[in-house]
Design an enzyme around this catalytic site. Structure first.
Site, PDB file in Angstrom:
ATOM      1  CB  CYS A 186      -0.959  -0.001   1.174  1.00 56.26           C
ATOM      2  SG  CYS A 186      -2.125  -1.371   1.108  1.00 56.26           S
TER       3      CYS A 186
ATOM      4  CG  HIS B  81      -3.164   3.549   1.877  1.00 59.46           C
ATOM      5  ND1 HIS B  81      -3.663   3.074   0.688  1.00 59.46           N
ATOM      6  CD2 HIS B  81      -3.210   2.502   2.750  1.00 59.46           C
ATOM      7  CE1 HIS B  81      -3.978   1.800   0.829  1.00 59.46           C
ATOM      8  NE2 HIS B  81      -3.718   1.435   2.076  1.00 59.46           N
TER       9      HIS B  81
ATOM     10  CG  ASN C  83      -6.597  -0.841   1.099  1.00 57.79           C
ATOM     11  OD1 ASN C  83      -5.883  -0.433   0.187  1.00 57.79           O
ATOM     12  ND2 ASN C  83      -6.102  -1.229   2.263  1.00 57.79           N
TER      13      ASN C  83
HETATM   14  N1  COA Z   1     -18.884  -8.369   9.194  1.00 56.45           N
HETATM   15  C1  COA Z   1     -19.303  -8.579  10.455  1.00 56.45           C
HETATM   16  N2  COA Z   1     -18.476  -8.869  11.455  1.00 56.45           N
HETATM   17  C2  COA Z   1     -17.170  -8.968  11.159  1.00 56.45           C
HETATM   18  C3  COA Z   1     -16.666  -8.760   9.872  1.00 56.45           C
HETATM   19  C4  COA Z   1     -17.583  -8.454   8.862  1.00 56.45           C
HETATM   20  N3  COA Z   1     -17.200  -8.232   7.593  1.00 56.45           N
HETATM   21  N4  COA Z   1     -15.322  -8.907   9.909  1.00 56.45           N
HETATM   22  C5  COA Z   1     -14.988  -9.201  11.165  1.00 56.45           C
HETATM   23  N5  COA Z   1     -16.114  -9.248  11.922  1.00 56.45           N
HETATM   24  C6  COA Z   1     -16.217  -9.537  13.355  1.00 56.45           C
HETATM   25  C7  COA Z   1     -15.060 -10.345  13.890  1.00 56.45           C
HETATM   26  O1  COA Z   1     -15.266 -11.730  13.656  1.00 56.45           O
HETATM   27  C8  COA Z   1     -15.108  -9.997  15.358  1.00 56.45           C
HETATM   28  O2  COA Z   1     -16.101 -10.770  15.968  1.00 56.45           O
HETATM   29  P1  COA Z   1     -15.907 -11.342  17.487  1.00 56.45           P
HETATM   30  O3  COA Z   1     -15.790 -10.103  18.336  1.00 56.45           O
HETATM   31  O4  COA Z   1     -17.137 -12.111  17.691  1.00 56.45           O
HETATM   32  O5  COA Z   1     -14.642 -12.150  17.440  1.00 56.45           O
HETATM   33  C9  COA Z   1     -15.560  -8.543  15.359  1.00 56.45           C
HETATM   34  O6  COA Z   1     -16.163  -8.322  14.075  1.00 56.45           O
HETATM   35  C10 COA Z   1     -14.437  -7.546  15.556  1.00 56.45           C
HETATM   36  O7  COA Z   1     -13.363  -7.914  14.706  1.00 56.45           O
HETATM   37  P2  COA Z   1     -12.081  -7.016  14.556  1.00 56.45           P
HETATM   38  O8  COA Z   1     -11.132  -7.649  13.605  1.00 56.45           O
HETATM   39  O9  COA Z   1     -11.568  -6.682  15.937  1.00 56.45           O
HETATM   40  O10 COA Z   1     -12.747  -5.730  13.917  1.00 56.45           O
HETATM   41  P3  COA Z   1     -12.135  -4.298  13.700  1.00 56.45           P
HETATM   42  O11 COA Z   1     -12.986  -3.307  14.327  1.00 56.45           O
HETATM   43  O12 COA Z   1     -10.667  -4.269  14.007  1.00 56.45           O
HETATM   44  O13 COA Z   1     -12.302  -4.119  12.120  1.00 56.45           O
HETATM   45  C11 COA Z   1     -10.907  -4.213  10.153  1.00 56.45           C
HETATM   46  C12 COA Z   1     -11.665  -5.001  11.215  1.00 56.45           C
HETATM   47  C13 COA Z   1     -10.188  -5.178   9.238  1.00 56.45           C
HETATM   48  C14 COA Z   1     -11.910  -3.387   9.381  1.00 56.45           C
HETATM   49  C15 COA Z   1      -9.908  -3.253  10.848  1.00 56.45           C
HETATM   50  O14 COA Z   1      -9.179  -3.978  11.814  1.00 56.45           O
HETATM   51  C16 COA Z   1      -8.923  -2.610   9.925  1.00 56.45           C
HETATM   52  O15 COA Z   1      -9.285  -1.775   9.116  1.00 56.45           O
HETATM   53  N6  COA Z   1      -7.652  -2.949  10.065  1.00 56.45           N
HETATM   54  C17 COA Z   1      -6.543  -2.308   9.382  1.00 56.45           C
HETATM   55  C18 COA Z   1      -6.646  -2.383   7.899  1.00 56.45           C
HETATM   56  C19 COA Z   1      -5.402  -1.872   7.317  1.00 56.45           C
HETATM   57  O16 COA Z   1      -4.948  -0.837   7.674  1.00 56.45           O
HETATM   58  N7  COA Z   1      -4.850  -2.659   6.440  1.00 56.45           N
HETATM   59  C20 COA Z   1      -3.500  -2.554   6.054  1.00 56.45           C
HETATM   60  C21 COA Z   1      -3.026  -1.341   5.553  1.00 56.45           C
HETATM   61  S1  COA Z   1      -3.152  -1.353   3.859  1.00 56.45           S
END
Ligand code: COA
Length: 317
Positions: free
Chosen positions: A113, A244, A274
């Site tokens: 990225c 980004h 993204n």
């Molecule tokens: N729909 C519904 N629930 C979902 C889901 C979806 N698409 N994806 C994950 N969940 C659930 C998980 O299973 C988890 O459930 P649990 O609490 O029962 O275990 C809960 O939501 C929370 O998951 P978590 O991974 O902690 O969510 P989050 O708030 O961190 O959001 C991302 C997930 C991926 C959106 C977020 O972590 C993110 O944006 N991360 C960084 C991305 C990034 O910068 N990428 C790299 C740079 S390019």
């Protein structure tokens, strides 16, 4: 003194749209969850026939037209991509052929990225050392081709697209500074491993999202300070943050660090998702096309991605 300046910008998005509502049909997810946790509403998806070089070519052609130069005047092509057409030749060589130019150097860089910022940084040095005059810097990715659409934590995030700039030698200052970094120790948090699934090798994105999120926010804080201190500038000097686009909550955290209203942040994540290396040049073109970014504005571009890699570019547009 020679400086490098952006003289043309272009972008391209594949026609097919994948909305959150579409994803609700195949995954245990909701539009509400995706919107509130990421800011994404829809993303563009390349067709099976469309390769990364096709997206890159369209963006490059638009940037060259916008720059009002002849294609033959391009003397270096850099493509930042994580999803090359093939292991080799480079996607940059394929773009060169599609543009109908020959002999100029062309190569890919892989910084996920952060790839476009890495590309700008390299191109800036080619220009400042008088090694090239008109460089195409392209960020292009077809992330859908390495996304596991059965994994709800990943499938919702990624989109496809390309953005390009023509960076040219100039007496006027354009790029004020670039800063690029990497730290390989976090490989397992965000990567595309080779896994044997049945008799097939599967290569799709795997990410520990919440851990990546925390490191990204902390690192982006430092990037902002580094760019401002290097140029003896204050937060309020920045006209636009062109970040980004990984997650709206990461964008909001960076804007808060800059004490900047979200009105000063170019946001495309709602429409693009993204798109990895493509996201900054896509956001730049979006900001220009919408009339927000104007000639003379000071832009801070910043990125964080797999590797981990991260970096910034401070640019007088
Ligand atoms: N729909 C519904 N629930 C979902 C889901 C979806 N698409 N994806 C994950 N969940 C659930 C998980 O299973 C988890 O459930 P649990 O609490 O029962 O275990 C809960 O939501 C929370 O998951 P978590 O991974 O902690 O969510 P989050 O708030 O961190 O959001 C991302 C997930 C991926 C959106 C977020 O972590 C993110 O944006 N991360 C960084 C991305 C990034 O910068 N990428 C790299 C740079 S390019």
């Amino acid at each position: 003194m020679i400086f490098s300046k952006i003289i043309g910008v272009g972008s391209y998005l594949p026609k097919k749209l994948l909305t959150n509502k579409d994803l609700e049909k195949s995954l245990d997810t909701t539009d509400e969850w995706i919107t509130s946790r990421t800011g994404i509403k829809e993303r563009h998806i390349a067709s099976p026939e469309e390769q990364t070089s096709d997206l890159a070519f369209e963006a490059a052609r638009n940037a060259i037209n916008n720059a009002s130069i002849n294609t033959e005047e391009i003397d270096l092509i850099i493509v930042a991509t994580t999803t090359p057409d093939k292991i080799f030749p480079s996607t940059a060589c394929n773009v060169q052929t599609k543009l109908g130019i020959r002999n100029c150097p062309a190569f890919d860089i892989q910084a996920v990225c952060s790839g476009f910022i890495y590309g700008l940084s390299i191109a800036d040095k080619f220009i400042k050392t008088n090694s090239a005059k008109n460089i195409l810097v392209i960020g292009a990715d077809s992330m859908s081709k390495i996304t596991d659409y059965t994994d709800r934590s990943n499938a919702i995030l990624w989109g496809d697209g390309a953005g390009a700039v023509v960076l040219s030698a100039s007496k006027k200052q354009g790029i004020l500074s670039t800063h690029i970094h990497a730290d390989g120790q976090y490989e397992e948090l965000l990567h595309v491993p080779k896994r044997n699934v049945g008799n097939k090798i599967q290569q799709t994105i795997e990410m520990q999202g919440s851990q990546v999120f925390k490191i990204a926010v902390n690192t982006l804080d430092k990037i902002v300070d580094e760019a401002l201190i290097a140029n003896q500038l204050q937060k309020e000097d920045i006209d636009w943050l062109v970040p980004h686009q990984a997650n709206i909550r990461i964008l909001e955290a960076t804007a808060k660090k800059l004490e900047m209203s979200m009105d000063k942040v170019i946001v495309t994540i709602d429409r693009h998702g993204n798109t990895s290396a493509a996201s900054i040049p896509l956001a730049l073109d979006d900001g220009i096309q919408s009339g927000k970014i104007k000639s003379g504005h000071l832009l801070l571009m910043e990125a964080f991605g797999g590797g981990f890699t991260w970096g910034s570019a401070l640019i007088r547009y």
